[in-house]
Structures are given as structure tokens and as C-alpha cells.
Design an enzyme around this catalytic site. Structure first.
Site, PDB file in Angstrom:
ATOM      1  CB  CYS A  96      -0.875  -0.015   1.256  1.00 27.83           C
ATOM      2  SG  CYS A  96      -1.982   1.386   1.379  1.00 27.83           S
ATOM      3  CG  HIS A 138      -5.743  -2.666  -0.727  1.00 25.62           C
ATOM      4  ND1 HIS A 138      -4.698  -3.210  -0.020  1.00 25.62           N
ATOM      5  CD2 HIS A 138      -5.510  -1.326  -0.759  1.00 25.62           C
ATOM      6  CE1 HIS A 138      -3.885  -2.235   0.371  1.00 25.62           C
ATOM      7  NE2 HIS A 138      -4.348  -1.089  -0.076  1.00 25.62           N
ATOM      8  CD  GLU A 139      -7.004   1.064  -3.639  1.00 29.39           C
ATOM      9  OE1 GLU A 139      -7.150   2.097  -2.976  1.00 29.39           O
ATOM     10  OE2 GLU A 139      -5.900   0.482  -3.736  1.00 29.39           O
ATOM     11  CG  HIS A 142      -7.354   2.600   1.310  1.00 28.85           C
ATOM     12  ND1 HIS A 142      -6.513   2.935   2.338  1.00 28.85           N
ATOM     13  CD2 HIS A 142      -6.596   1.906   0.416  1.00 28.85           C
ATOM     14  CE1 HIS A 142      -5.296   2.458   2.090  1.00 28.85           C
ATOM     15  NE2 HIS A 142      -5.315   1.823   0.933  1.00 28.85           N
TER      16      HIS A 142
HETATM   17 ZN   LIG Z   1      -3.716   0.909  -0.002  1.00 28.30          ZN
END
Ligand SMILES: [Zn+2]
Length: 166
Positions: A96, A138-139, A142
Site C-alpha cells: 500500500c 483493498h481500495e 480504504h
Molecule cells: Zn492501499
């Protein structure tokens, strides 16, 4: 167009839960262009979320096509994204831009169905698998204020220090 500053862990702003986009306007298009410039400026970066540049809206970009031997849809724009179906589980290594010194092993769904919106506010549907599905999960984490660090089963066994970001 501009390359934006990327927030780095443990910046508290990375824990913000992003709020839905309501206006599909010029300002949104300009921001997405800046976010994409910022993503492309990172070494081997395959995704970036608005929360990583201090913008608390539900926007992210994923593009895994720079990785060799991976099937992909090219650039996927995530605006108010929702995962509506999950299938399978698989462990994989993640990095990341906001956690530049480490990689980690994270369990993700193997394939997902994604609903998202494009710049004109039209709904798009994707069926994604493998590394591309992982990058989208993963995004979206966030946008929910989570990092891959929060998903490690064990920091002792699943977290790895890296020498160079690449
Ligand atoms: Zn990330």
C-alpha cells in the site's frame, strides 16, 4: 491535473469513513484526474483511494493491467462502490502506498461482483476475480477507514518489512 500528497500510516485521516459522492460534476472529474495522476506516479501502484490523499469521498481507482500475466479490465473507476457478492477465500500478499515500509498477507474473497458508478453517474457492474478482485477489496477498505494492517491475522507472522518500494 496534479500529483497529490499521499497520507502515510499512522495518519488519522486514513481512518475516516468516506461519504458518498452526490454531485457528478466538473469538480469530481477534476479530482478523479488528479487521483489517477497520483496513482500513475507511484512505482507499480495498482490502486489509490481518495481517503489516501485526504479527500473524504467514496472514490478510488484500480488498474492492475501494469502487472504481467494477469487478466484485467484495465482502469476501473470506483465511485460509491458496493460489493454485492463474494465467492471463495484466498490469502495473498498486499502492499500500500500509505504503508510504504511493509507488505502483508491478507485473506480476501477470490471473486466478487462490484457495483460502481462512472463519472456521469451511470451504474456499472463488474465480475472480478483474483488479483483484480483483491485490489478492489483493498481500495474499498480504504473508503471504510481500514488498512491491510487491520486485516492481518497475526502481525508477527503475516507482516513483512520491505527494503525498497517497488
Ligand atoms: Zn492501499
Amino acid at each position: 491535473m496534479a500529483v497529490l500528497e499521499i497520507l502515510v500510516y499512522p495518519d488519522e485521516r486514513l481512518k475516516q469513513v468516506a461519504t458518498p459522492v452526490e454531485n457528478f460534476d466538473r469538480e469530481l472529474r477534476d479530482f478523479v484526474a488528479d487521483l489517477e495522476d497520483t496513482m500513475r506516479s507511484g512505482p507499480a501502484c495498482v490502486g489509490l483511494a481518495a481517503t489516501q490523499v485526504g479527500n473524504p469521498l467514496r472514490i478510488a481507482i484500480v488498474d492492475v493491467s501494469i502487472k504481467p500475466r494477469i487478466r484485467s479490465h484495465g482502469r476501473i473507476l470506483l465511485i460509491n462502490p458496493e460489493i454485492t457478492a463474494w465467492e471463495g477465500h484466498i490469502v495473498g500478499r498486499e502492499g500500500c502506498m500509505s504503508v510504504p515500509d511493509y507488505t502483508g498477507n491478507v485473506i480476501r474473497a477470490e471473486s466478487i461482483t462490484l457495483e460502481t458508478f462512472d463519472l456521469s453517474g451511470e451504474k456499472k457492474l463488474y465480475r472480478l476475480e483474483g488479483f483484480e478482485a483483491r485490489a478492489v477489496q483493498h481500495e474499498i477498505d480504504h473508503l471504510d477507514g481500514m488498512l491491510f494492517l487491520d486485516r492481518l491475522v497475526s502481525r508477527r507472522n503475516d507482516l513483512f518489512r520491505r527494503k525498497n518500494y517497488k
